[in-house]
Design a protein around this motif. Structure first.
Motif, PDB file in Angstrom:
ATOM      1  N   ASP A  96      -5.253  -5.294  -3.208  1.00 31.77           N
ATOM      2  CA  ASP A  96      -5.659  -5.483  -1.816  1.00 31.77           C
ATOM      3  C   ASP A  96      -4.977  -4.435  -0.946  1.00 31.77           C
ATOM      4  N   THR A  98      -2.402  -4.827   0.939  1.00 33.13           N
ATOM      5  CA  THR A  98      -0.998  -5.109   1.274  1.00 33.13           C
ATOM      6  C   THR A  98      -0.049  -3.998   0.912  1.00 33.13           C
ATOM      7  N   LYS A 100      -1.090  -5.451  -2.979  1.00 34.64           N
ATOM      8  CA  LYS A 100      -0.708  -6.289  -4.098  1.00 34.64           C
ATOM      9  C   LYS A 100      -1.776  -6.192  -5.168  1.00 34.64           C
ATOM     10  N   ASP A 114       3.825  -7.109  -5.238  1.00 36.02           N
ATOM     11  CA  ASP A 114       3.730  -6.096  -4.181  1.00 36.02           C
ATOM     12  C   ASP A 114       4.028  -4.709  -4.777  1.00 36.02           C
ATOM     13  N   SER A 116       3.846  -1.728  -2.986  1.00 28.86           N
ATOM     14  CA  SER A 116       4.030  -0.721  -1.934  1.00 28.86           C
ATOM     15  C   SER A 116       5.185   0.215  -2.229  1.00 28.86           C
TER      16      SER A 116
END
Length: 605
Positions: A96, A98, A100, A114, A116
């Motif tokens: 997605d 985010t 994630k 996560d 990122s």
């Protein structure tokens, strides 16, 4: 480098090298096209595969609310994409924004994690880059390093990601670039192998062809160079049936012909033997035909020379006598021309001086005319100024009359004021004093106006008299200008006539100089002719002695004279008939440029 100066072997090597370079460049160009097509095919495959997976997500997203809930539709979409493969087992994943991991078929432990902070060994935050790429255009490519399944070391990978706008999912797939690079390397080494084999075979064939062609040509060129130096003993003796063998046999036959026929005949000719005979092979045989014509022409020419020797000896004496007479007459003509030229130079100098004096007088006359015209113009301006002064005096007289009338009226007003002051009695005393002062001032103004009027009238009379004198002076200056103009015109005509006379005398001097030059040349030619005729007589005898060494054919020997007859006795010089020229000399040569002198042209001077 000039290609025309290269030998045949180097030209063959050069052409072959150019063809090899063209073949090599074409091969590498095809290799580059193949490499680009591999990369482009991989990109297109990724786009098609990801669009297929995105279509599955879009299909289930449209089914929400009809038969399925959102969570059920997402579960079915993830299950369908988890089992989906393309190419050589490449997979799809979903994350997605985010970011994630929503679904990963190879590493399910990453789902819900996560990503990122995840970056590759080069520092690229790959999942953030995917989010940024899809945020701008909705889809795009991302390059990074990722470990292949079954390997720990990351390799270069190219991924294509596309975002679904409703669910915010980013579906992506990638290919490992090391597979493409291995295919490209295999193609590169295949091209190198084919090129190397082709180069070796081509070099061997070209070397064999160059040796087979250039070596016989080199021997032929060396033989031709030796023949150019006059060395006719060398032969090729090539036992070949091709064009090289034919050329070698032709060169050997040509050398035999030159040595045994042409050179042998020329050697006999060098010793004075003209009895050799040459038979041409056919009508196109220019070498033997030229030798045959040379033999025939030399026999005929030598016979003619022997018969002409006696005529040369006989005419030499006559030419010598005539030349002596011509030299004497030309010398006398040259002396007369020198005297005439000196006189004409003196006349030319005097005429030129007269022309210069006339030009100077013309310039002085022009200056005097200009000065007189300028004085006349200034006198006209002075007359005009005197008239303006007279007009100004008349205007001042009118103004003085006005001032006199004002003074008269002021006096009357002062009298009236005094009468009124007397009537006023004690109260008008001060006013009476003022009126008396005004009356005195008016009287003084009237008296000053009369005096000024008298002075102005005298000035006007003097101005009119000056104007009359200036007019007479202007008229006299005008007559002077007319006289100076006539004198200037006459001096100009005299100067022009003097210049024309100087030019005419210069032309006469030029003509005399040319006549003198021609006369001097005739004198020199006559002396040279006399010397040449004497030398010619002695050369005629020497010529006969030289011709006696030549051995002619039988028919030419019978016609040749055995000795030269005695020269004719010299003819006494005859005086040249007079033709109006100084000294009775001969006419000038045709090649000399002469100036036509006509006495009628001097009448205008």
């Amino acid at each position: 480098m000039n290609l025309a100066n290269l030998n045949i072997g180097k030209k063959i090597y050069l052409v072959t090298g150019i063809l090899i370079l063209i073949f090599t460049a074409s091969s590498f160009w095809l290799y580059g096209q193949y490499r680009d097509q591999l990369y482009e095919g991989s990109r297109e495959q990724l786009v098609a595969a990801v669009d297929t997976a995105w279509g599955i997500i879009d299909h289930y997203s449209r089914s929400v609310g009809e038969d399925l809930s959102r969570s059920e539709a997402q579960m079915l979409a993830k299950s369908a994409i988890r089992a989906l493969r393309f190419g050589n087992g490449s997979y799809f994943w979903i994350n997605d924004t985010t970011p994630k991991i929503v679904m990963h078929p190879i590493k399910p432990q990453l789902e819900g994690k996560d990503m990122s902070a995840v970056k590759d060994p080069n520092g690229v935050y790959l999942f953030k880059e995917m989010v940024n790429v899809t945020a701008k255009d909705g889809a795009g490519f991302v390059e990074y390093q990722w470990a292949k399944p079954g390997h720990d070391k990351p390799v270069d990978k190219l991924s294509y990601v596309r975002r679904h706008p409703d669910w915010g999912w980013i579906v992506g797939a990638g290919v490992y670039l090391d597979d493409i690079q291995s295919r490209i390397a295999a193609a590169f080494w295949s091209v190198i192998g084919v090129l190397g084999f082709s180069l070796l075979v081509s070099a061997a064939l070209v070397w064999f062809l160059a040796r087979h062609v250039s070596h016989p040509l080199h021997q032929t060129v060396e033989m031709i160079e030796e023949m150019e130096k006059g060395h006719l003993d060398r032969r090729l003796n090539m036992d070949r049936k091709d064009e090289m063998g034919r050329m070698a046999r032709a060169m050997d036959a040509f050398a035999d012909s030159l040595q045994n026929e042409v050179v042998a005949s020329l050697q006999r000719l060098a010793t004075g033997d003209l009895t050799f005979s040459i038979e041409p092979r056919d009508s196109q045989d220019v070498v033997r035909g030229a030798l045959q014509k040379l033999e025939q022409d030399l026999n005929r020419v030598m016979l003619d020379i022997q018969s002409s020797g006696e005529q040369i000896a006989a005419g030499a004496s006559q030419v010598s006598d005539s030349s002596q007479s011509l030299s004497q007459g030309a010398t006398e003509s040259a002396a007369s021309l020198e005297e005439i030229s000196a006189s004409m130079n003196e006349m030319s100098s005097q005429t030129r001086q007269n022309a210069e004096n006339a030009d100077q007088a013309n310039r002085l006359s022009d200056e005097a005319q200009a000065a007189a015209e300028k004085g006349n113009q200034q006198m006209q301006e002075m007359v005009s100024a005197m008239g303006e002064i007279a007009d100004a005096g008349q205007n001042i007289s009118k103004i003085i009359k006005v001032i006199d009338e004002i003074a008269f009226q002021t006096n009357l007003l002062a009298l009236n004021a005094a009468v009124e002051a007397a009537r006023a009695g004690q109260h008008g005393k001060g006013f009476a004093v003022v009126a008396e002062e005004v009356r005195n001032l008016a009287a003084r103004s009237a008296r000053a106006a009369r005096e000024t009027a008298e002075l102005i009238e005298g000035s006007v009379d003097l101005t009119e008299r000056g104007s009359h004198i200036a007019g007479q002076t202007a008229e006299a200056l005008g007559k002077i200008v007319d006289g100076v103009t006539k004198v200037s015109n006459l001096v100009s005509e005299i100067a022009a006539a003097s210049n024309e006379q100087a030019q005419g005398i210069a032309q006469v001097n030029q003509g005399l100089a040319q006549i003198d030059q021609v006369t001097q040349q005739n004198t020199a030619n006559a002396e040279e002719g006399a010397a040449a005729s004497e030398e010619l007589s002695s050369q005629a005898a020497q010529l006969h002695n030289m011709l006696s060494r030549f051995k002619l054919k039988q028919h030419a020997m019978t016609a040749a004279p055995s000795t030269i007859p005695a020269a004719a006795p010299p003819r006494p010089p005859q005086p040249a008939a007079g033709n109006g020229n100084w000294g009775g000399g001969s006419a000038a040569p045709r090649g000399e440029e002469m100036i036509a002198l006509n006495d009628d042209e001097f009448g205008r001077y």
